[in-house]
Design a protein around this motif. Structure first.
Motif, PDB file in Angstrom:
ATOM      1  N   PRO A 208      32.206  75.703  46.522  1.00 56.51           N
ATOM      2  CA  PRO A 208      33.243  75.042  45.732  1.00 56.51           C
ATOM      3  C   PRO A 208      33.573  73.630  46.216  1.00 56.51           C
ATOM      4  O   PRO A 208      34.333  72.934  45.581  1.00 56.51           O
ATOM      5  N   ARG A 209      33.001  73.210  47.350  1.00 59.02           N
ATOM      6  CA  ARG A 209      33.296  71.884  47.895  1.00 59.02           C
ATOM      7  C   ARG A 209      32.364  70.803  47.376  1.00 59.02           C
ATOM      8  O   ARG A 209      32.410  69.678  47.849  1.00 59.02           O
ATOM      9  N   VAL A 210      31.546  71.096  46.384  1.00 59.25           N
ATOM     10  CA  VAL A 210      30.615  70.117  45.841  1.00 59.25           C
ATOM     11  C   VAL A 210      31.408  68.949  45.254  1.00 59.25           C
ATOM     12  O   VAL A 210      32.308  69.147  44.448  1.00 59.25           O
ATOM     13  N   GLN A 211      31.086  67.735  45.696  1.00 61.80           N
ATOM     14  CA  GLN A 211      31.810  66.554  45.241  1.00 61.80           C
ATOM     15  C   GLN A 211      31.146  65.930  44.031  1.00 61.80           C
ATOM     16  O   GLN A 211      29.935  66.029  43.851  1.00 61.80           O
ATOM     17  N   GLY A 212      31.954  65.240  43.266  1.00 59.30           N
ATOM     18  CA  GLY A 212      31.454  64.410  42.178  1.00 59.30           C
ATOM     19  C   GLY A 212      31.779  62.962  42.488  1.00 59.30           C
ATOM     20  O   GLY A 212      32.415  62.645  43.499  1.00 59.30           O
ATOM     21  N   PHE A 213      31.352  62.063  41.632  1.00 52.57           N
ATOM     22  CA  PHE A 213      31.582  60.641  41.878  1.00 52.57           C
ATOM     23  C   PHE A 213      33.066  60.284  41.852  1.00 52.57           C
ATOM     24  O   PHE A 213      33.494  59.393  42.571  1.00 52.57           O
ATOM     25  N   ALA A 214      33.856  60.951  41.053  1.00 53.91           N
ATOM     26  CA  ALA A 214      35.302  60.664  40.991  1.00 53.91           C
ATOM     27  C   ALA A 214      36.016  61.112  42.257  1.00 53.91           C
ATOM     28  O   ALA A 214      37.104  60.611  42.561  1.00 53.91           O
ATOM     29  N   LEU A 215      35.424  62.046  42.997  1.00 60.39           N
ATOM     30  CA  LEU A 215      36.059  62.561  44.206  1.00 60.39           C
ATOM     31  C   LEU A 215      35.457  61.999  45.482  1.00 60.39           C
ATOM     32  O   LEU A 215      35.669  62.544  46.558  1.00 60.39           O
ATOM     33  N   GLY A 216      34.694  60.910  45.376  1.00 62.57           N
ATOM     34  CA  GLY A 216      34.234  60.227  46.570  1.00 62.57           C
ATOM     35  C   GLY A 216      32.783  60.470  46.964  1.00 62.57           C
ATOM     36  O   GLY A 216      32.407  60.120  48.065  1.00 62.57           O
ATOM     37  N   LEU A 217      31.979  61.053  46.122  1.00 59.84           N
ATOM     38  CA  LEU A 217      30.588  61.333  46.489  1.00 59.84           C
ATOM     39  C   LEU A 217      29.847  60.056  46.854  1.00 59.84           C
ATOM     40  O   LEU A 217      29.096  60.027  47.808  1.00 59.84           O
ATOM     41  N   PHE A 218      30.082  58.975  46.129  1.00 60.23           N
ATOM     42  CA  PHE A 218      29.351  57.732  46.366  1.00 60.23           C
ATOM     43  C   PHE A 218      29.814  57.028  47.636  1.00 60.23           C
ATOM     44  O   PHE A 218      29.012  56.529  48.402  1.00 60.23           O
TER      45      PHE A 218
END
Length: 42
Positions: free
Chosen positions: A27-37
């Motif tokens: 469940p901790r998979v990040q997306g770009f809106a949550l700081g992945l980049f």
């Protein structure tokens, strides 16, 4: 749906921005809106 005024999206696009989907094993998979980049999880 061009010209109808109805917006569409795909689950893949949403998950890329927001992060993992509801059925991901982690469940901790990040997306770009949550700081992945800029700040990926360690």
């Amino acid at each position: 749906m061009v010209g109808t005024g109805i917006a569409t999206f795909t689950d893949c696009s949403r998950d890329a921005v927001r992060g993992g989907g509801p059925f991901d094993a982690d469940p901790r998979v990040q997306g770009f809106a949550l700081g992945l980049f800029t700040g990926p999880n360690a």
